[in-house]
Design a protein around this motif. Structure first.
Motif, PDB file in Angstrom:
ATOM      1  N   PRO B 394       0.827  -1.209   0.000  1.00 54.75           N
ATOM      2  CA  PRO B 394       0.000   0.000   0.000  1.00 54.75           C
ATOM      3  C   PRO B 394       0.860   1.257   0.000  1.00 54.75           C
ATOM      4  CG  PRO B 394       0.070  -0.971   2.190  1.00 54.75           C
ATOM      5  CD  PRO B 394       0.795  -1.925   1.276  1.00 54.75           C
ATOM      6  N   GLN B 395       0.307   2.302  -0.580  1.00 53.02           N
ATOM      7  CA  GLN B 395       1.024   3.580  -0.610  1.00 53.02           C
ATOM      8  C   GLN B 395       1.238   4.093   0.811  1.00 53.02           C
ATOM      9  OE1 GLN B 395      -1.099   6.278  -3.103  1.00 53.02           O
ATOM     10  NE2 GLN B 395      -0.744   5.022  -4.932  1.00 53.02           N
ATOM     11  N   GLY B 396       2.419   4.652   1.019  1.00 55.78           N
ATOM     12  CA  GLY B 396       2.703   5.223   2.342  1.00 55.78           C
ATOM     13  C   GLY B 396       3.292   4.210   3.303  1.00 55.78           C
ATOM     14  N   LYS B 398       5.790   2.081   5.281  1.00 58.80           N
ATOM     15  CA  LYS B 398       7.154   2.500   5.603  1.00 58.80           C
ATOM     16  C   LYS B 398       7.976   1.333   6.117  1.00 58.80           C
ATOM     17  CE  LYS B 398       7.990   5.129   9.265  1.00 58.80           C
ATOM     18  NZ  LYS B 398       7.860   6.334  10.094  1.00 58.80           N
ATOM     19  N   VAL B 413       6.708   3.583   0.433  1.00 59.45           N
ATOM     20  CA  VAL B 413       6.123   3.263  -0.879  1.00 59.45           C
ATOM     21  C   VAL B 413       5.515   4.541  -1.448  1.00 59.45           C
ATOM     22  CG1 VAL B 413       4.394   1.919  -2.126  1.00 59.45           C
ATOM     23  CG2 VAL B 413       5.610   0.897  -0.163  1.00 59.45           C
ATOM     24  N   PRO B 414       6.076   5.044  -2.569  1.00 62.16           N
ATOM     25  CA  PRO B 414       5.609   6.337  -3.086  1.00 62.16           C
ATOM     26  C   PRO B 414       4.244   6.224  -3.769  1.00 62.16           C
ATOM     27  CG  PRO B 414       7.333   5.427  -4.489  1.00 62.16           C
ATOM     28  CD  PRO B 414       7.130   4.440  -3.387  1.00 62.16           C
ATOM     29  N   GLU B 415       3.643   7.390  -3.982  1.00 61.68           N
ATOM     30  CA  GLU B 415       2.386   7.410  -4.737  1.00 61.68           C
ATOM     31  C   GLU B 415       2.681   7.075  -6.199  1.00 61.68           C
ATOM     32  OE1 GLU B 415      -0.097  10.908  -4.368  1.00 61.68           O
ATOM     33  OE2 GLU B 415       0.732  11.189  -2.342  1.00 61.68           O
ATOM     34  N   ASP B 416       1.680   6.667  -6.891  1.00 57.88           N
ATOM     35  CA  ASP B 416       1.777   6.376  -8.330  1.00 57.88           C
ATOM     36  C   ASP B 416       2.996   5.549  -8.665  1.00 57.88           C
ATOM     37  OD1 ASP B 416      -0.433   8.043  -8.595  1.00 57.88           O
ATOM     38  OD2 ASP B 416       0.913   9.795  -8.653  1.00 57.88           O
ATOM     39  N   THR B 417       3.093   4.396  -8.075  1.00 52.33           N
ATOM     40  CA  THR B 417       4.249   3.576  -8.383  1.00 52.33           C
ATOM     41  C   THR B 417       3.800   2.201  -8.822  1.00 52.33           C
ATOM     42  OG1 THR B 417       6.255   2.595  -7.540  1.00 52.33           O
ATOM     43  CG2 THR B 417       4.460   2.812  -5.990  1.00 52.33           C
ATOM     44  N   ASN B 418       4.636   1.585  -9.612  1.00 48.77           N
ATOM     45  CA  ASN B 418       4.360   0.204  -9.982  1.00 48.77           C
ATOM     46  C   ASN B 418       5.339  -0.741  -9.319  1.00 48.77           C
ATOM     47  OD1 ASN B 418       2.128   0.674 -11.624  1.00 48.77           O
ATOM     48  ND2 ASN B 418       3.499   1.424 -13.255  1.00 48.77           N
ATOM     49  N   VAL B 441       0.277   3.671   7.094  1.00 47.76           N
ATOM     50  CA  VAL B 441       0.012   5.097   7.244  1.00 47.76           C
ATOM     51  C   VAL B 441      -0.799   5.361   8.519  1.00 47.76           C
ATOM     52  CG1 VAL B 441      -1.053   7.120   6.184  1.00 47.76           C
ATOM     53  CG2 VAL B 441       0.056   5.407   4.757  1.00 47.76           C
TER      54      VAL B 441
END
Lengths: 462, 454
Positions: B394-396, B398, B413-418, B441
């Motif tokens: 998931p985004q965010g 850590k 985990v950055p936004e808009d990543t694959n 998060v």
């Protein structure tokens, strides 16, 4: 049965509120004719007489009224006795006399006896004397009349309200059930009451059901906490009955209430047993202390010129200084606690302290002068015993150098002994003085000790 | 006739009176006590906690009124912490000056025996200098300091009278043992050196084998059954003596049981807590000799075969079959090497699956020896975080790497990543230990036992 006369002498109050014992002649004649016609009458147990009288009273024959009178005469004696006991136990300390209690309890004039005999329907809604209430509910198969009477006196609302105003109260059955856990109930019922394991099992289920409903409700409802517990409501009883039914104990809500009251009664009996033992222990402890005190003062008499003299001489200055400074510290600490809502208590405290130590007035005399209703409230405001102990402890700390030279503070016994020495040197046989002070005659004693004098001087400087 | 007087007297012993020494409780104090008891699930303990809190407030008021100089500390007192109050009776973790105090609370059911929790008598962590018996008359909002007994005195008497603990982990101590002059407590608190009353200084030993006892009892513990019905005293003592383990237990019993994933998550948290408490760590050096230590085994780490033996990896991680962790691992190593990481052939790796929140995650760890400076051996720890099949990072999210309290690196985990993985690496000297944690998060976090190279 040694005093048969209590079956025909009625104890009641005359118009001036004094005890008056009236012989009820018809009752006396009836009693002699029906009950004690045998030569051995003095040896018939009360229980047998009461059973007979109840049987006659319920028989509906012409003697029923006389039997009713005899029983009510007997009850009046028991009520009187119960009030006297309450007076002895609490009266002096809480500022009431037996006469104050009689007003609420000795209210049977025998006038309404027809109502009592005629049955509940006729008397419903009308005023009922305590004695009539007692007799109506009495069942000779379940209790003896003396015990039943005391139970009713204790539960009398008017009396309870009056006693509470004086600082004396009765723990409710519901509070006792709240604070008893299952393990305790098991032990008490088996070891003290010798109940069978089946009965104990049922009691545990019942108590646990009660706890689940009543305790939780009490914690949830904002109004009830810290206030007197009331009888469980019908709705609560239904919930309890429902819970215990699921555990295989099938009782109606009404039966649940009866069983809970019965259980509380058993716990109350045990509680009384323990308190009785504890009180004996305490009075025994006090005797020990007093004896010790007396011995100490005997020794002191003999050696006074040497020990006490040396002690006071070599430390007199330090002793005086630490005494005065301790008095100041302790009183200041006390005063500092009277803040916010309690701020009004500070001047009350000073005045009461002054009246007691400088004027030698008794607690009950002080009460109205500081706008308090009862003597116990003054006792509580002053907390003299604690005040004195705190002063002694403060002195011990101030005189640490001296104390250290004499004894290591790492020794429990000598620390306690050192405290006692200060107590002795202050001329305070605290408990004695306090007890004496409560007796009007010797209040002057409270102004005589070194401590009282120094407190007084301190108050003058304020 | 003789009989009836005794009876009458006795029946009247029922009455109580407000004593000179009684302490009145305020409405606020009663409300606070209700609040504190509200967090306790077991109804019996809930009521006891209510009374215990009232006892604490009364005792505090009593001391404050009597003395300005005594310092009371009740910040971490047992009644303030549901994880204590739920499992151990008594008001402990309470100090006055240098003294440890334990309040024992009596309601209005006066008894010849005072029930004392075994934990405050036998566990060095809680043993006080004084046990103080406090009477609470809840109905009248009144507290009376009744009597007390010193710990050393209690132990002596207990031994002489040969009293042992009951099956429910309480001692039934005769009321008569207590000193009925509570003012003497003040004398001691004010004037006595605390060293006069000796307390045991050893702590309860916690060995990591308790985890098996607890693990097999998790379903029972969750059901809210009493501890003494589930565990033996020697199994329970380490838990009761330790606040982290008590916290774990309290959370176990209070957390909303969500389906499926919860048990595994609870197990993980237990192991982590125990290893924190026992300060055990996963020794990755043993991996190099093809061994998993006991802790790693119990935490379900799986060791991969040596990299030499592994098939050559696929270059494209997107097409890796994640159903096969060894294949996935080889692919990861290959890609890392391609992007410049110098992973030697004798490096060894392992992985474990775990749940965090609703996410099913997978962690790979690779380790090897390093000797960049001659004579100073070092070790490398490489941590790769991925997701289990049909899951994603998931985004965010850590990944954090710490040494002690110092954060060495964190990856988010950055936004808009694959990217399917995030990773971090650290090199340290042999005695250094590293802590890895993963956080969502929303703050939900899992911390793994320390990694060491020993």
């Amino acid at each position: 049965m040694k005093t048969a006369s209590k079956y025909w002498n009625l104890v009641r109050l005359d118009s001036s509120g004094k005890i008056k014992i009236t012989e009820i002649s018809p009752a006396k004649q009836f009693f002699h004719r029906q009950v004690s016609n045998s030569s051995d009458s003095e040896n018939i147990p009360d229980l047998t007489i009461q059973k007979d009288l109840i049987a006659i009273k319920n028989s509906g024959n012409e003697n029923n009224i006389s039997a009713d009178r005899c029983l009510r005469c007997f009850i009046s004696h028991q009520i009187r006795q119960a009030c006297i006991q309450l007076d002895i136990q609490f009266g002096r300390e809480h500022g009431f006399s037996r006469n104050d209690l009689f007003i609420y309890t000795l209210n049977d004039t025998l006038d309404s006896f027809r109502d009592s005999v005629a049955g509940k329907q006729a008397s419903q809604g009308k005023y009922k004397s305590l004695a009539v209430e007692i007799l109506e509910t009495f069942d000779p198969a379940k209790a003896n009349l003396s015990t039943w009477t005391v139970r009713y006196v204790k539960q009398n609302r008017e009396l309870q309200r009056f006693l509470l105003e004086q600082g004396v109260y009765l723990i409710s059955s519901w509070a006792i059930l709240n604070d008893t856990n299952i393990k305790q109930v098991n032990r008490i019922l088996s070891e003290f009451h010798n109940l069978t394991s089946g009965e104990i099992e049922q009691a545990s289920i019942l108590l646990s059901g009660y706890h689940n409903v009543y305790r939780r409700d009490r914690l949830k409802s904002r109004q009830s906490k810290g206030r007197k517990c009331t009888t469980p409501s019908t709705e609560q009883l239904e919930r309890i009955a429902d819970l215990i039914n699921r555990q295989g104990l099938v009782l109606s809500p009404e039966q649940t209430l009866t069983q809970l009251e019965k259980l509380a009664g058993l716990l109350r009996e045990y509680r009384i047993h323990v308190r009785g033992g504890k009180m004996k222990q305490e009075s025994f402890d006090n005797t020990e202390i007093n004896t010790e005190g007396m011995q100490a003062s005997v020794i002191q008499d003999e050696e006074e010129t040497v020990d006490q003299g040396d002690f006071l001489k070599s430390y007199q200055q330090q002793f005086q200084q630490s005494l005065d400074s301790s008095i100041e510290t302790v009183i200041t600490t006390r005063l500092s606690k009277f803040k916010g809502k309690k701020a009004a208590k500070a001047p009350q405290f000073i005045t009461a302290l002054e009246l007691f130590h400088c004027q030698g007035e008794s607690m009950s005399a002080i009460a109205p002068k500081v706008e308090l209703q009862a003597q116990y409230q003054v006792t509580r405001l002053l907390k003299l015993k604690e005040l004195r102990i705190d002063i002694r402890h403060q002195m011990l700390q101030l005189m640490k150098d001296w104390t250290m030279a004499q004894t290591k503070l790492e020794d429990l016994a000598s620390l306690k002994q050192r405290e006692s020495e200060i107590e002795l040197a202050l001329g305070e046989q605290i408990d004695l003085v306090l007890n004496e002070a409560e007796k009007e005659a010797s209040v002057a004693d409270s102004t005589q000790s070194i401590l009282a004098k120094r407190i007084c001087e301190y108050l003058d400087r304020l | 006739m003789t009989n009836y007087n005794i009876e009458t007297d006795n029946l009247l012993l029922d009455f109580e009176s407000f004593s000179e020494t009684g302490i009145e409780l305020s409405d606020e104090q009663i409300d606070r006590a209700v609040e504190l008891s509200d967090r306790i699930i077991d109804p019996e303990r809930q009521w006891q906690t209510y009374l215990n809190s009232l006892a604490l407030f009364g005792f505090t008021a009593w001391l404050e009124e009597r003395d300005n100089t005594l310092v009371i500390n009740s910040d971490s007192c047992s009644v303030m912490q549901p994880s204590y109050a739920s499992y151990i009776d008594g008001v402990f973790n309470l100090t006055v000056g240098e003294y440890k105090i334990c309040l024992l609370t009596n309601g209005v059911a006066i008894d010849e025996f005072i029930s004392i929790d075994r934990a405050v008598v036998d566990l060095p962590e809680y043993i006080p200098h004084f046990y103080i018996l406090v009477n609470v008359v809840e109905e009248q909002a009144e507290v009376i300091i009744d009597s007390f007994i010193r710990h050393d005195e209690m132990m002596q008497r207990k031994q002489t009278a040969n009293i042992s603990a009951d099956a429910d982990w309480t001692y039934e101590i005769p009321l008569a043992w207590f000193n009925p002059q509570p003012d003497d407590i003040l004398l001691y608190l004010r004037c006595l050196e605390s060293s006069t009353i000796a307390l045991p200084d050893s702590a309860t030993t916690i060995t990591d084998d308790i985890q098996r006892a607890i693990e097999s009892s998790i379903p029972q513990l969750q059901s809210g059954e009493s501890l003494h019905q589930i565990l033996t005293w020697s199994q329970a003592a380490p838990i009761l003596s330790n606040s982290s383990l008590l916290n774990w237990l309290y959370e176990l019993q209070t957390a909303q049981p969500s389906l499926g994933d919860s048990l595994a998550a609870l197990r993980d948290r237990l192991f982590n807590t125990i290893s924190e408490v026992t300060q055990t760590a996963i020794n990755v050096k043993s991996w190099l000799s093809n061994e998993l230590d006991e802790l790693a085994q119990s935490l379900s780490w799986t060791l991969f075969p040596s990299l030499d033996l592994a098939p050559s990896g696929l270059r494209d991680l997107e097409v890796v079959n994640r159903e096969s962790p060894p294949e996935e691992f080889t692919a990861i190593v290959t890609q890392l090497r391609d992007s410049g990481e110098d992973i030697p052939p004798d490096a060894r790796g392992a992985f474990r699956d775990f749940d965090l929140g609703t996410y099913a995650l997978r962690m790979f760890v690779v380790t090897w020896e390093v000797e960049e400076t001659e004579g100073i051996p070092e070790w490398s720890l490489l941590v790769v975080l991925g997701a289990q099949p049909d899951n994603y990072l998931p985004q965010g999210l850590k990944l954090e790497l710490k040494e002690g309290e110092t954060i060495l690196d964190e990856k988010i985990v950055p936004e808009d990543t694959n990217d399917s993985y995030i990773y971090t690496q650290v090199i340290g000297e042999l005695q250094e230990q590293f802590i890895v944690s993963v956080a969502l998060v929303n703050g939900e976090i899992i911390t793994f036992p320390n990694f060491v190279f020993d």
